[in-house]
Structure formats: structure tokens, C-alpha cells
Design an enzyme around this catalytic site. Structure first.
Site, short mmCIF file in Angstrom:
data_model
loop_
_atom_site.label_atom_id
_atom_site.label_comp_id
_atom_site.label_asym_id
_atom_site.label_seq_id
_atom_site.Cartn_x
_atom_site.Cartn_y
_atom_site.Cartn_z
N ARG A 99 0.84 -1.20 0.00
CA ARG A 99 0.00 0.00 0.00
C ARG A 99 0.86 1.24 0.00
NH1 ARG A 99 -4.97 0.18 4.18
NH2 ARG A 99 -4.74 -2.05 3.73
N SER A 123 -8.08 -0.07 0.43
CA SER A 123 -9.04 -0.22 1.53
C SER A 123 -9.68 1.11 1.93
CB SER A 123 -8.34 -0.90 2.71
OG SER A 123 -9.25 -1.18 3.74
N HIS A 124 -9.40 1.56 3.15
CA HIS A 124 -10.03 2.76 3.71
C HIS A 124 -9.19 4.02 3.52
CE1 HIS A 124 -7.26 1.06 6.67
NE2 HIS A 124 -7.04 2.31 7.05
N LYS A 131 -3.95 -6.42 -2.11
CA LYS A 131 -4.16 -7.46 -1.10
C LYS A 131 -4.03 -8.81 -1.79
CE LYS A 131 -7.14 -4.82 2.04
NZ LYS A 131 -8.43 -4.77 2.76
N ASP A 161 -16.34 0.55 4.61
CA ASP A 161 -15.12 1.20 4.18
C ASP A 161 -14.97 1.06 2.67
OD1 ASP A 161 -14.40 -1.47 4.00
OD2 ASP A 161 -12.48 -1.25 5.03
N ASP A 211 -13.19 -0.66 0.36
CA ASP A 211 -13.27 -1.94 -0.36
C ASP A 211 -14.32 -2.87 0.22
OD1 ASP A 211 -11.76 -2.38 1.95
OD2 ASP A 211 -10.52 -3.93 1.03
N ASP A 269 -14.82 -4.60 2.89
CA ASP A 269 -14.61 -5.83 3.65
C ASP A 269 -14.88 -5.61 5.14
OD1 ASP A 269 -12.36 -4.30 4.19
OD2 ASP A 269 -10.93 -5.93 3.92
N ARG A 270 -15.24 -4.38 5.51
CA ARG A 270 -15.63 -4.08 6.89
C ARG A 270 -16.91 -3.25 6.89
NH1 ARG A 270 -11.10 -1.00 9.91
NH2 ARG A 270 -10.89 0.05 7.91
N HIS A 294 -13.29 -6.06 11.43
CA HIS A 294 -13.10 -7.26 10.62
C HIS A 294 -13.80 -8.42 11.31
CE1 HIS A 294 -10.32 -5.95 7.49
NE2 HIS A 294 -9.66 -5.25 8.40
#
Length: 453
Positions: free
Chosen positions: A16, A101-102, A111, A242, A244, A246-247, A329
Site C-alpha cells: 500500500r 481499503s479505507h 491485497k 469502508d 473496499d 470488507d468491513r 473485521h
């Protein structure tokens, strides 16, 4: 020949950095080559988020992967957790999501997971790929370039997520949703269109420029819109994702943000109602609410160190039904032990429906008994100070029960805390809980004074 790059972009759990200064197409192409070579992969999945740089980075990664002879299945723009699903469901040798992500829009990253969506990490895989690129030891391209094919998995994924609940049991709640202009807007409509809930949808125009607010609901200013709308609409619940997706994060009907450990406790109850005696994994920063709720409902709770690679490994070892981290998560055995940002939303709505309670009412017994600080970060002037500060804290609280599963944890009868260092910067993170608000505030300030001395 080695490739010049900023080694700091290779993190503990992903790659990242700022685009194009730290991460660019040349590096993505090299990572594609390194990823396929490291896994000896023949067939991989590639997905990407909505960031403006994601299409070109995905193309470069695919170019590198096919150079090494792999077949690439391009799933297009999807959430990270759908990439996990794609890898496990379609039995790929591995997969990647191009995402930061965020993080703000100028960032991007990668990832990476192997078979069955088990993550690569700094200890296993990411450092190997970094070294191969830096040292110029990537294997030569394959004699025959791999191929690329496109696949759409959205409908299969939506059916999978819905399988975790009885959709007919969900009551017609008034729900406010905030996708943050991110990948939540791709999946959430397909889920909520199949539920009786009345929804108000914020930031559902997918836009990598994030025109409304950054897609990081852990930051208070990014929750302002959803909090105001929940209160104005007299909604039963607010749910935000967020970037992407995933949360997911929750707001109760009064507009109050819910900590991830309290959500973990509620989700543990939801699973133990369906699977009596099951094992639940929780992270060492969490409120004792998780442990106590699991015990009260006849389950087995296991404390774990922070990080998705550690959670996914422990869940496989123990066949745990569910695991939760305070950062939002949430991991599910029947989701290939991977985290997911939509299953928790559905399970909370189902639990509210089954118990006939609002989210605020579900949380009320926890809020009366457990008083938590939330995570408080303190930046130090140097990494060299971190061991000394941890040693000073350990000495000050030598009469407590101490363990070093991840950083330093100390437990007393009526309060406990964890202080853990960042993997990448001179930062100490404090999480503390006590049995009264006054004690929590006093002990929080006491430990912070030691950290900041």
C-alpha cells in the site's frame, strides 16, 4: 535487473502506498510476476476497487502474472471480500484485490491471498516477493504467456451472503446505509432489495474521488452524514462500509457509533443461538463483554492476537464458527474462514428481528456494564522509544496479570488494558476497559501519561 521502489509499501498484510509516487504500474507488474512465481500458481483471480488508478494497476498486475504463464480470471470491479469468495468458490491458486481499503483516494495497493483465500503476510509471502523484486531474482518469463478471461460472480456471491440468515425473518426496519462512494454500493442494493427494510442510501454513486467523504467510517468526521441522517429519519440502525467493503460499521438509533467489540459480542450471540457450544475467536484488545456473552450462551471463547492472518489460521485450527476484531473485521467459518463486510449487517438485522429489540436495546446491557476507551494512538518521536515505554508500563503494573501475546496486556479484577506497537511506525495503541466510567477515565489517563512521558 532489480526495480527501484519504496520498500515501505510492503506492509505486514498488504502492499500500500501513494500512487504513482510509491506504487505504480511498473511495481504492480513486478508484483504480478512475483506473486505467480511465489505461489507457483497456474490460475489466479484478480479484482479491483473503484480508485481512479485501479484499472491501470490491475492491467499491469495481470500483465506480470500472465508473463509468468498464469491464467488470470478478471472479476472486474468487486469488493475485497468478493475476491476472497472468488478464490475459494472457483478453486483458484490465489487472488489479489487492487485496493487501498479505507485510505484516501491518492493511495492504492494490493491485497494477496493463496488457495482457499488464506492471506499472504509479511512473514509468509509478501517479504519473499519484495526480496525477489529488489534483488532482481524474479524467475524469467514463461515460455508461453498465460491467458485472461472475464467472469461475473456477483449473483453467486449475493446468494452466498444471504445464506447466513433467513431473509423472511427480517422485520421491515428503517435503515440508513452509507457506502462511502465505495464498493459497498455494488453489493448492498442487491442484498437490501431482497429484504423488507426501508432504506435511505448515502454515497451510493461509486466514485474513486470520494466526493462526499473518505471511505473510512472509523474516523468521526466521515460518519457525520450517516449519523445526522439516522437521527433525522428516526432510523432503527445505520450501516456504513469502508472503501473496499470488507468491513462494516454500525450506528444505533440515537446516532451513537458502536465499537467493534460490542458488535463481536452481538454476533457471537447470533451464532451461538444457531450453533450451540460453538467456538468464537476474539482479539486481545476486546471488551470482556465478548468473553462473558460467549460464556453466558454456552460457547467457547478464545483470545487471539491481532491481524487477519492470525485470526484465519486460529479459526481453521479450532474450527471456530466466528471471529471478530475491534476494527470491524469479522470472520466466518462458512465463508471459507475469511472476513466479510456484508454478512455482519444481515446477522445484526436478523438478531434484532428475532429478539424484537432495537440495536440500542440490544446494546443496553453491555453499555451498562462495560466501559471502554476505544483505541487511542500515541505517536512517539522514535521507534527506539517503544521498548522503553513498554518496559516502564510493565514495571508500573507489575502486580497485575501480564501477558505478551501482542504487545503488553495487563489484567486486574476491575480493569484491564493492552498496549501494542505499530508494525510500521513509532506508535503505541492503547485499549482499556474498566467497570465504571470514572475508573475507565482515571486509568486511561494514568496509562497514557506513562506512554507519553
Amino acid at each position: 535487473m532489480s526495480l527501484p521502489f519504496d520498500s515501505d509499501v510492503f506492509k505486514a498484510y498488504d502492499v500500500r502506498g501513494v500512487y504513482p509516487r510509491q506504487i505504480n504500474e511498473d511495481l504492480a507488474r513486478a508484483i504480478g510476476r512475483g506473486f505467480v512465481s511465489y505461489l507457483k500458481a497456474e490460475r489466479i483471480a484478480v479484482g479491483r476497487d473503484m480508485r481512479l488508478s485501479s484499472p491501470s494497476l490491475a492491467s499491469a498486475f495481470i500483465d506480470g502474472a500472465t508473463m509468468q504463464g498464469a491464467t488470470v480470471v478478471d472479476y472486474g470491479m468487486i469488493p475485497t471480500d468478493m475476491m476472497y469468495f472468488a478464490v475459494a468458490h472457483d478453486k483458484h491458486d490465489g487472488g489479489v484485490e487492487i485496493t487501498a481499503s479505507h485510505n484516501p483516494g491518492e493511495y492504492n495497493g494490493i491485497k494477496m491471498v493463496r488457495k482457499e483465500a488464506f492471506p499472504l503476510s509479511g512473514d509468509e509471502g509478501i517479504s519473499d516477493i519484495r526480496h525477489a523484486i529488489a534483488s532482481g531474482t524474479l524467475p524469467p518469463p514463461a515460455a508461453r504467456r498465460g491467458s485472461v478471461e472475464a467472469r461475473d460472480l456477483v449473483d453467486d456471491y449475493v446468494r452466498h451472503v444471504l445464506s447466513f440468515i433467513e431473509p423472511g425473518a427480517v422485520r421491515p426496519f428503517n435503515v440508513v446505509l452509507d457506502a462511502g462512494s465505495g464498493m459497498g454500493a455494488l453489493v448492498a442494493p442487491k442484498l437490501f432489495n431482497r429484504l423488507p427494510c426501508r432504506t435511505t442510501r448515502l454515497c451510493f454513486e461509486i466514485d474513486g474521488r470520494f466526493p462526499n467523504h473518505e471511505a473510512n467510517p472509523l474516523i468521526e468526521e466521515n460518519r457525520r452524514d450517516i449519523v445526522e441522517r439516522v437521527v433525522a429519519e428516526k432510523a432503527d440502525i445505520g450501516i456504513a462500509w469502508d472503501g473496499d467493503a470488507d468491513r462494516c460499521f454500525f450506528i444505533d438509533g440515537s446516532g451513537e457509533f458502536i465499537s467493534g467489540d460490542f458488535i463481536t459480542a452481538l454476533l457471537a450471540e447470533a451464532f451461538l443461538r444457531k450453533f450451540p457450544g460453538a467456538t468464537i475467536i476474539y482479539d486481545l484488545r476486546a471488551s470482556h463483554a465478548v468473553r462473558d456473552v460467549v460464556e453466558r450462551h454456552g460457547g467457547t471463547s478464545l483470545m487471539n492476537r491481532v491481524g487477519h492472518a492470525f485470526f484465519k489460521r486460529r479459526m481453521r485450527e479450532t474450527n471456530a464458527i466466528f471471529g471478530g476484531e475491534v476494527t470491524g473485521h469479522y470472520y466466518f467459518r462458512d465463508n471459507f474462514f475469511a472476513d466479510n463486510g456484508f454478512i455482519p449487517a444481515l446477522l445484526i438485522l436478523e438478531l434484532m428481528s428475532v429478539k424484537g429489540l432495537s440495536l440500542r436495546d440490544l446494546l443496553e446491557p453491555l453499555r451498562r456494564r462495560y466501559f471502554i476507551s476505544g483505541e487511542i494512538n500515541t505517536k512517539l518521536s522514535s521507534m527506539d522509544l517503544v521498548p522503553a515505554r513498554l518496559a516502564a508500563i510493565a514495571a508500573r503494573y507489575a502486580d497485575g496479570h501480564q501477558y505478551e501475546l501482542d504487545g503488553l496486556s495487563v489484567e486486574y479484577v476491575d480493569w484491564h488494558f493492552n498496549v501494542r506497537p505499530s508494525n510500521t511506525e513509532p506508535l503505541l495503541r492503547l485499549n482499556l476497559e474498566a467497570k465504571t466510567p470514572a475508573m475507565m477515565a482515571h486509568k486511561r489517563d494514568e496509562v497514557l501519561a506513562l506512554i507519553r512521558s
